[in-house]
Write a protein that holds these residues in place. Structure first.
Motif, PDB file in Angstrom:
ATOM      1  N   VAL A 259    -129.598 -34.860  19.132  1.00 19.64           N
ATOM      2  CA  VAL A 259    -128.863 -35.534  20.201  1.00 19.64           C
ATOM      3  C   VAL A 259    -128.444 -34.540  21.275  1.00 19.64           C
ATOM      4  O   VAL A 259    -128.373 -34.878  22.461  1.00 19.64           O
ATOM      5  N   GLY A 260    -128.227 -33.300  20.877  1.00 18.57           N
ATOM      6  CA  GLY A 260    -127.825 -32.288  21.837  1.00 18.57           C
ATOM      7  C   GLY A 260    -128.977 -31.801  22.705  1.00 18.57           C
ATOM      8  O   GLY A 260    -128.740 -31.147  23.729  1.00 18.57           O
ATOM      9  N   SER A 261    -130.195 -32.158  22.335  1.00 19.55           N
ATOM     10  CA  SER A 261    -131.334 -31.626  23.102  1.00 19.55           C
ATOM     11  C   SER A 261    -131.650 -32.512  24.304  1.00 19.55           C
ATOM     12  O   SER A 261    -131.586 -33.739  24.233  1.00 19.55           O
ATOM     13  N   GLN A 262    -131.990 -31.853  25.396  1.00 14.90           N
ATOM     14  CA  GLN A 262    -132.338 -32.550  26.632  1.00 14.90           C
ATOM     15  C   GLN A 262    -133.549 -33.465  26.425  1.00 14.90           C
ATOM     16  O   GLN A 262    -133.583 -34.594  26.887  1.00 14.90           O
ATOM     17  N   THR A 263    -134.525 -32.934  25.706  1.00 16.56           N
ATOM     18  CA  THR A 263    -135.767 -33.677  25.528  1.00 16.56           C
ATOM     19  C   THR A 263    -135.540 -35.006  24.809  1.00 16.56           C
ATOM     20  O   THR A 263    -136.219 -35.991  25.085  1.00 16.56           O
ATOM     21  N   PHE A 264    -134.577 -35.036  23.884  1.00 20.55           N
ATOM     22  CA  PHE A 264    -134.326 -36.278  23.163  1.00 20.55           C
ATOM     23  C   PHE A 264    -134.013 -37.408  24.129  1.00 20.55           C
ATOM     24  O   PHE A 264    -134.560 -38.506  24.038  1.00 20.55           O
TER      25      PHE A 264
ATOM     26  N   ASN B  94    -129.088 -31.792  11.676  1.00 19.49           N
ATOM     27  CA  ASN B  94    -130.327 -32.072  12.409  1.00 19.49           C
ATOM     28  C   ASN B  94    -130.118 -33.139  13.473  1.00 19.49           C
ATOM     29  O   ASN B  94    -130.619 -33.019  14.590  1.00 19.49           O
ATOM     30  N   PHE B  95    -129.371 -34.172  13.123  1.00 18.85           N
ATOM     31  CA  PHE B  95    -129.136 -35.240  14.089  1.00 18.85           C
ATOM     32  C   PHE B  95    -128.336 -34.725  15.275  1.00 18.85           C
ATOM     33  O   PHE B  95    -128.615 -35.063  16.425  1.00 18.85           O
TER      34      PHE B  95
ATOM     35  N   GLY C 174    -138.016 -33.227  12.825  1.00 21.16           N
ATOM     36  CA  GLY C 174    -138.988 -34.290  13.105  1.00 21.16           C
ATOM     37  C   GLY C 174    -138.569 -35.581  12.417  1.00 21.16           C
ATOM     38  O   GLY C 174    -138.598 -36.658  13.018  1.00 21.16           O
ATOM     39  N   ALA C 175    -138.141 -35.454  11.149  1.00 23.02           N
ATOM     40  CA  ALA C 175    -137.706 -36.637  10.408  1.00 23.02           C
ATOM     41  C   ALA C 175    -136.483 -37.255  11.064  1.00 23.02           C
ATOM     42  O   ALA C 175    -136.384 -38.474  11.215  1.00 23.02           O
ATOM     43  N   ALA C 176    -135.571 -36.399  11.509  1.00 21.04           N
ATOM     44  CA  ALA C 176    -134.355 -36.911  12.151  1.00 21.04           C
ATOM     45  C   ALA C 176    -134.702 -37.689  13.419  1.00 21.04           C
ATOM     46  O   ALA C 176    -134.174 -38.771  13.672  1.00 21.04           O
ATOM     47  N   ILE C 177    -135.635 -37.136  14.233  1.00 18.04           N
ATOM     48  CA  ILE C 177    -136.020 -37.817  15.476  1.00 18.04           C
ATOM     49  C   ILE C 177    -136.610 -39.197  15.152  1.00 18.04           C
ATOM     50  O   ILE C 177    -136.241 -40.208  15.736  1.00 18.04           O
TER      51      ILE C 177
END
Ligand SMILES: Nc1ncnc2c1ncn2[C@@H]1O[C@H](COP(=O)(O)OP(=O)(O)OP(=O)(O)O)[C@@H](O)[C@H]1O
Ligand SMILES: [Mg+2]
Lengths: 296, 352
Positions: free
Chosen positions: A61-66, A56-57, A268-271
């Protein structure tokens, strides 16, 4: 008299129990739960839990939105704190002066703090509304806006960020002002008098005497502000819902949209766990500052 | 160095009149003490001279210049506060340097002057400390160093010794007087401690309830008090007062001695005295009692040096005496001193 000591040893855990259980139930349990969730594949519809490690992490981290959300969170937090401290100092300075109706002015200034964030934000939603915006109509009426200028506050990425910062400043300014005010009134009048007699002018007095003396307590206000802004999702949720196109997403709101509205509890929890290191750093700073102010 | 004048100064706060029509002149290089009970307006008067408080009426003149409407920093005065008011976030060196930096003194000169001031008060080894790391006596020295460093025209000292213990206070008083002599700076010194006032002051201004009751040398104030307030405020135990019709007779306990040992052989007045009790204080004995006819039965005190070995026992009657020259007469109605033949009018006047 006999047994008093026994009573005290029994009383101690009894007195601490409410606080300990409060922290355990409302902070400890969700925290442990979110760590646990973040390492599974749990979603709203999951029937079978599977341990997925750090997947999940990695996906977060791989997502642009993050990265957008992380940047936005930092920008909003820092910029609003700069304004809060600056304006808070000015406001507190003004409120130190003696004038009639001082009590009412202080009350008025404190109001945004006691009002629920969501209600305040809804009020601001109207102020920034694309058609009814009070700001735009006022600006046009006094000639600041030309006939073809019509900023869409919540619809343009830059303006939307500015709007979020404005609301955060509005919301946090009262607390900071009151804290700084407390700091200012704790400086003995003799110190100011000594500075006058010693020949300090306005600026020297302000920057070399007053500011350093309220600095420790101002830091406390800043740390409070950082925690409140960094973890807040309501302002973003009410004003822009992270839009347009996730350009105003912050970590907390993105965690909410992903985990609760999107149903992906694990991600969600990871974020939300990405908030943790920052908050730990702030907490450590807090303790350091608190100890320093104790000494002086 | 300058003459400081308060001309008809008054200060009213909402309801209280803290200072009423005070006229006061501190001469060039003089050490003038403002003495009075708590709340009599000493601090208020000093703050007006410093420019920290605007007088309701009257003018402040320093060195011939009317400074009433000028802010504190243009008056070239230095003030030491009762709390010392050291800047808690600065080191001792930073504190002492502050008034110089505020005047735009060059770095080199600032460093020199700080060293000079620190040496004068023997605090060179403290220069890097913060005020909270200092003892009360050390703080007081730092406050004084910060005051002298810019070589002001006037020193204003508001009870600078009141936070020190008795022993330290004694030596600090000594040093204070010494350095004021050396610098020759006009100094106003506020205190409610009469011993301090007598020891330090070239002259003493006695205040009560915003009014100046007397200005004079310690000796004038002690020997020739201008009114009953001054007579009873100064001296411990206070002056004995005996009411005779519309005159009040006053004499110091130490000039009220058994007749047989009285140093003055003539020109004295006999007062029969019934002793009620006595206290042994080491160097002195305090003998309490009541006057006998022809005087009204008034409680009075005699202060006998211990080396006068006359027997005075409780319950006994003994003839005591006072030298005529040591008798003070006050008007009963106004409380003012009644001028004696040959006594200079100025000694009785409270206006200077
Ligand atoms: N800012 C103020 N507002 C109202 N009243 C004041 C103020 N400052 C002083 N007073 C009053 O003025 C009177 C004189 O006060 P001041 O501080 O000058 O006394 P003081 O002689 O210095 O006493 P102390 O020996 O206790 O320091 C007091 O009755 C005090 O209550
Ligand atoms: Mg005072």
């Amino acid at each position: 008299m006999i047994g008093l000591k026994d009573d005290e040893t029994r009383l101690l855990p009894l007195m601490l129990a409410p606080a300990v259980s409060y922290i355990a139930l409302l902070i400890g349990f969700p925290f442990v739960l979110s760590i646990a969730y973040s390492m599974t594949n749990i979603s709203v519809g999951t029937t079978e839990l599977k341990f997925v490690g750090l997947d999940n992490f990695i996906s977060v981290v791989g997502s642009q939105t993050f990265w957008v959300a992380l940047k936005n969170t930092c920008i909003i937090t820092l910029v609003s704190q700069v304004f809060v401290v600056g304006l808070g100092n000015v406001l507190a300075g003004l409120l130190m002066a003696d004038f009639t109706g001082k009590w009412w002015v202080r009350l008025l200034i404190l109001l945004p703090w006691v009002a629920p964030i969501s209600l305040g934000s809804i009020g601001w939603l109207w102020i920034f509304d694309s058609i009814y915006s009070v700001i735009n109509w006022t600006a046009r009426a006094i000639g600041l806006l030309g006939p073809f200028d019509w900023p869409i506050w919540l619809g343009q990425p830059d303006l939307a960020m500015a709007s979020i910062i404005i609301v955060n400043v509005w919301r946090l300014l009262p607390l900071a002002t009151v804290i700084i005010l407390a700091g200012l009134s704790s400086i003995p009048q003799d110190i100011h008098d000594a500075a006058h007699v010693d020949g300090a002018g306005f600026w020297r007095h302000h920057f070399e005497i007053t500011m350093p003396l309220v600095l420790p307590i101002t830091l406390i206000a800043v740390l409070f502000g950082i925690v409140f802004t960094f973890t807040d999702m309501i302002v973003v949720f009410v004003l822009t819902r992270g839009g347009p196109y996730d350009t105003t997403q912050v970590l907390a709101s993105w965690a909410f949209f992903t985990g609760i509205q999107g149903g992906d509890l694990a991600e969600g929890a990871a974020i939300s766990l990405f908030l943790f290191p920052v908050l730990v750093a702030v907490a450590i700073l807090f303790l350091g500052v608190a100890r320093r102010t104790e000494v002086t | 160095m300058a003459i400081v004048e308060a001309r008809n100064i008054s200060k009213k706060f909402a309801e209280v009149t803290a200072v009423e029509q005070i006229n006061l002149t501190a001469e060039e290089g003089e050490f003038l003490v403002l003495l009075g009970p708590s709340g009599c307006g000493k601090t208020t008067l000093m703050r007006m001279i410093a420019g920290l408080e605007q007088p309701s009426a009257g003018r402040i003149v320093i060195g011939g210049r009317d400074v009433t409407d000028l802010p504190p920093r243009t008056r070239n005065i230095a003030m030491v506060f009762q709390s010392y008011a050291l800047y808690p976030h600065m080191t001792v060196a930073g504190n002492i340097a502050f008034p110089l930096r505020a005047r735009g003194t060059s770095k080199v000169e600032t460093a020199e002057r700080v060293t000079w001031a620190a040496r004068m008060f023997d605090i060179e080894r403290l220069l890097d400390r913060k005020p909270r790391q200092l003892s009360g006596g050390e703080r007081q020295r730092v406050a004084l160093a910060r005051a002298v460093v810019r070589k002001p025209e006037v020193f204003l000292l508001d009870e600078p010794l009141s936070n020190l213990d008795a022993k330290l206070r004694h030596s600090a008083r000594d040093e204070l007087k010494q350095f004021q002599r050396n610098l020759g700076t006009t100094t106003l010194y506020v205190t409610h401690d009469q011993v301090e006032a007598m020891g330090l002051g070239d002259r003493i201004a006695v205040l009560n309830q915003g009014l100046v009751h007397q200005i004079g040398t310690p000796q004038q104030v002690y020997d020739r008090p201008a009114d009953i307030f001054v007579a009873t405020f100064i001296g411990s135990p206070p002056m004995n007062l005996v009411e005779l019709d519309d005159v009040v007779l006053g004499f110091r306990p130490e000039s009220f001695l058994p007749e047989e040992v009285h140093p003055a052989q003539d020109g004295r007045s006999r007062l029969p005295f019934r002793i009620t009790r006595s206290e042994y204080l080491g160097a002195d004995r305090l003998v309490y009692g009541v006057l006998e006819p022809p005087y009204p039965p008034t409680h009075v005190i005699s202060k006998l040096p211990t080396n006068i070995r006359v027997e005075v026992n409780s319950g006994e009657r003994h003839d005591f005496a006072v030298r005529l020259a040591d008798l003070n007469r006050f008007d009963r109605a106004s409380g003012r001193r009644l001028a004696e033949d040959g006594e200079a009018a100025s000694a009785t006047s409270d206006l200077t």
